[in-house]
Motif scaffolding. Structure first.
Motif, mmCIF file in Angstrom:
data_model
loop_
_atom_site.group_PDB
_atom_site.id
_atom_site.type_symbol
_atom_site.label_atom_id
_atom_site.label_comp_id
_atom_site.label_asym_id
_atom_site.label_seq_id
_atom_site.Cartn_x
_atom_site.Cartn_y
_atom_site.Cartn_z
ATOM 1 N N UNK A 168 18.674 24.392 9.612
ATOM 2 C CA UNK A 168 17.463 24.343 8.789
ATOM 3 C C UNK A 168 16.613 25.695 9.253
ATOM 4 N N UNK A 169 16.095 25.956 8.068
ATOM 5 C CA UNK A 169 15.141 27.508 8.316
ATOM 6 C C UNK A 169 13.908 27.086 7.569
ATOM 7 N N UNK A 170 12.899 26.688 8.212
ATOM 8 C CA UNK A 170 11.569 26.574 7.529
ATOM 9 C C UNK A 170 10.417 25.993 8.577
ATOM 10 N N UNK A 171 9.297 26.419 8.189
ATOM 11 C CA UNK A 171 8.423 26.312 9.460
ATOM 12 C C UNK A 171 7.668 24.709 9.355
ATOM 13 N N UNK A 172 7.635 24.199 7.854
ATOM 14 C CA UNK A 172 6.937 23.185 7.692
ATOM 15 C C UNK A 172 7.606 21.908 7.181
ATOM 16 N N UNK A 173 7.576 20.528 7.694
ATOM 17 C CA UNK A 173 8.341 19.714 7.393
ATOM 18 C C UNK A 173 8.193 19.162 5.868
ATOM 19 N N UNK A 174 8.954 18.332 5.357
ATOM 20 C CA UNK A 174 9.136 17.683 4.225
ATOM 21 C C UNK A 174 7.985 16.561 3.856
ATOM 22 N N UNK A 175 7.419 16.792 2.776
ATOM 23 C CA UNK A 175 6.378 15.700 2.593
ATOM 24 C C UNK A 175 6.959 14.471 1.960
ATOM 25 N N UNK A 176 6.903 13.230 2.589
ATOM 26 C CA UNK A 176 7.554 12.142 2.006
ATOM 27 C C UNK A 176 6.407 11.071 1.653
ATOM 28 N N UNK A 177 6.641 10.570 0.354
ATOM 29 C CA UNK A 177 5.880 9.326 -0.321
ATOM 30 C C UNK A 177 6.411 8.133 -0.100
ATOM 31 N N UNK A 178 5.643 7.202 0.385
ATOM 32 C CA UNK A 178 6.525 5.995 0.432
ATOM 33 C C UNK A 178 5.610 4.564 -0.097
ATOM 34 N N UNK A 179 6.235 3.464 -0.335
ATOM 35 C CA UNK A 179 5.537 2.070 -0.460
ATOM 36 C C UNK A 179 5.673 1.440 0.580
ATOM 37 N N UNK A 187 0.852 -1.175 -0.252
ATOM 38 C CA UNK A 187 -0.088 -0.043 0.030
ATOM 39 C C UNK A 187 0.954 1.402 -0.048
ATOM 40 N N UNK A 188 0.397 2.155 -0.628
ATOM 41 C CA UNK A 188 1.087 3.455 -0.919
ATOM 42 C C UNK A 188 0.746 4.468 0.263
ATOM 43 N N UNK A 189 1.482 5.487 0.877
ATOM 44 C CA UNK A 189 1.027 6.375 1.788
ATOM 45 C C UNK A 189 2.058 7.470 1.841
ATOM 46 N N UNK A 190 1.913 8.219 2.902
ATOM 47 C CA UNK A 190 2.707 9.478 2.939
ATOM 48 C C UNK A 190 2.773 10.033 4.521
ATOM 49 N N UNK A 191 3.872 10.721 4.660
ATOM 50 C CA UNK A 191 4.027 11.244 5.874
ATOM 51 C C UNK A 191 4.718 12.534 5.624
ATOM 52 N N UNK A 192 4.870 13.173 6.701
ATOM 53 C CA UNK A 192 5.640 14.388 6.850
ATOM 54 C C UNK A 192 6.799 14.608 7.808
ATOM 55 N N UNK A 193 7.872 14.987 7.724
ATOM 56 C CA UNK A 193 8.829 15.201 8.620
ATOM 57 C C UNK A 193 8.767 16.275 9.699
ATOM 58 N N UNK A 194 9.309 16.360 10.754
ATOM 59 C CA UNK A 194 9.129 17.390 11.708
ATOM 60 C C UNK A 194 9.763 18.715 10.963
ATOM 61 N N UNK A 195 9.293 19.985 11.449
ATOM 62 C CA UNK A 195 9.881 21.296 11.122
ATOM 63 C C UNK A 195 11.084 21.553 11.690
ATOM 64 N N UNK A 196 11.682 22.986 11.433
ATOM 65 C CA UNK A 196 13.150 23.346 11.565
ATOM 66 C C UNK A 196 13.092 23.374 13.064
ATOM 67 N N UNK A 197 11.907 23.670 13.792
ATOM 68 C CA UNK A 197 11.908 23.553 15.294
ATOM 69 C C UNK A 197 12.586 22.475 16.262
ATOM 70 N N UNK A 198 12.454 21.264 15.485
ATOM 71 C CA UNK A 198 12.942 19.891 15.714
ATOM 72 C C UNK A 198 14.293 19.674 15.742
ATOM 73 N N UNK A 199 14.880 20.362 14.996
ATOM 74 C CA UNK A 199 16.306 20.046 14.658
ATOM 75 C C UNK A 199 17.354 19.998 15.967
ATOM 76 N N UNK A 200 18.549 19.378 15.825
ATOM 77 C CA UNK A 200 19.455 19.217 16.852
ATOM 78 C C UNK A 200 20.765 19.296 16.249
ATOM 79 N N UNK A 201 21.577 19.726 17.201
ATOM 80 C CA UNK A 201 23.212 19.975 16.515
ATOM 81 C C UNK A 201 23.871 18.699 17.064
ATOM 82 N N UNK A 202 24.413 17.939 16.350
ATOM 83 C CA UNK A 202 24.934 16.616 16.589
ATOM 84 C C UNK A 202 26.021 16.144 15.953
#
Length: 395
Positions: free
Chosen positions: A148-159, A70-85
């Protein structure tokens, strides 16, 4: 060396004849095929009722034991969730929701054109920069040397691959839905009287047509046989108009249990009279004559002799009438209404599914819930079913 007679030596390849009753074998094969044809849809309905909703919408019941895609999709977190590692900016998380846990992602992409082109474990470059990797369990890791400097996460489509999953969630959803208990009570309130009333009326009428002599008896039997072929849908509107005109005169509400009892009684009487009359006509004539010589009246003969002997036919019709009435939706909608307090079980299941079939996945579980009571009635009376049905059909 002793001489051995040739006749004493057994043949190496003795011939034998195999008698096969081909007609009997063909009958058994046909019966087996009929059983399979009638059983297969029921098995499919049962398997579908315990399958996961997501799998049920994308594959048939015969693939219940195989992994579905089945196909689907999700979205990553925004820039506020970034960590420096380790000198890099990292955004991590999981693309799968709680309901999707257990799926295995096989490929992914960021757009419809690249949908499913990238195997899990590889990296792609989003427009926001950096490298995004997606793994089989749904985890993702987005790494960049720049902040990272964006407010909305990246859309990811997957199988995703969905393993076989069986659950009782569909049954729980039906049984816990609002008003289902009231609908069960309404169905019993409609079905029990609508089964008993036509049996009582038809039993008296069948005895009169079978053993009482009066003018026009043959014409009445012919009329009863003719009524068997009248479709319910054709007679529904005239009966409804007649009931609406007569009910106010009798002080009866138009939408009431009495109306639906009378409707089911009218629709069930032709078959009931036909079946019981043929059965009663086949009872030994000598018993009736002996009872009359002893001074027994028709009512006495009917209640003490004919009625007990006709129990197989009564049970056969009771099964038919109960099944028809319990599974009815049209007559219940017309004569009882569609209010929350008037809906029978079939009407409630229709409401749960929705007018557009939005929740059609619960149709399978609802079907099995609705047949529990008819199955109990059938198995409790099955020993009388065939005997009563055959006895009333060959006369």
């Amino acid at each position: 060396m002793a001489n051995v007679a040739v006749a004493d030596i057994p043949a190496k390849n003795p011939s034998f004849s195999l008698n096969i009753d081909w007609s009997k074998l063909a009958t058994h094969i046909v019966l087996l095929l009929l059983v399979i044809v009638w059983t297969l849809p029921t098995v499919g309905l049962l398997v579908s009722s315990v399958r996961d909703k997501d799998q049920l919408t994308v594959s048939g019941w015969w693939s219940a034991l195989t992994t579905t895609e089945r196909t689907g999709g999700g979205r990553t977190s925004g820039a506020e969730a970034q960590k420096f590692v380790d000198g890099q900016f990292v955004i991590e998380g999981n693309l799968l929701s709680e309901d999707e846990k257990g799926r295995t992602i096989s490929a992914f992409g960021l757009t419809n054109k690249t949908f499913g082109e990238n195997p899990v474990g590889t990296s792609v470059v989003p427009k926001a920069g950096g490298e995004l990797s997606v793994f089989a369990n749904g985890d993702y890791r987005w790494v960049s040397d720049q902040e990272f400097d964006f407010s909305r996460g990246q859309r990811v489509l997957y199988v995703a691959q969905i393993p076989p999953r069986f659950t009782l969630e569909n049954y729980v959803e039906v049984l816990t839905s609002e008003g289902i208990d009231r609908s069960f009570i309404n169905s019993f309130t409609v079905t029990i009287p609508a089964t008993i009333i036509p049996i009582l009326i038809a039993a008296f009428a069948a005895y009169a047509l079978a053993w009482m002599q009066f003018p026009g008896r043959g014409y009445l039997v012919a009329i009863v046989v003719g009524l068997l072929v009248v479709p319910l849908q054709m007679s529904l509107i005239p009966i409804l108009q007649l009931y609406n005109n007569v009910a106010p005169m009798l002080g009866v509400e138009a939408k009431s249990y009495l109306g639906i009892w009378l409707a089911h009684t009218g629709f069930g009487l032709p078959l009931a009279i036909y079946l019981l009359r043929n059965y009663m006509a086949g009872l030994p004539k000598e018993i009736m004559e002996s009872a009359r010589m002893d001074g027994a009246s028709h009512f006495k003969i009917f209640t003490t002799m004919v009625l007990p002997l006709s129990f197989p036919a009564l049970a056969s019709f009771a099964i038919f009438q109960f099944l028809w009435t319990w599974n009815d939706l049209l007559v219940a909608t017309v004569f009882l209404g569609v209010g929350d307090n008037e809906l029978v079980l079939t009407g409630r299941l229709r409401e749960l599914i929705g007018s557009r079939g939005d929740n059609w996945e619960i149709l399978t579980s609802g079907a099995f819930i609705s047949i529990i009571v008819p199955l109990a009635v059938f198995f409790s009376l099955q020993r009388y079913f065939v005997r009563g049905l055959l006895a009333g059909s060959v006369k």
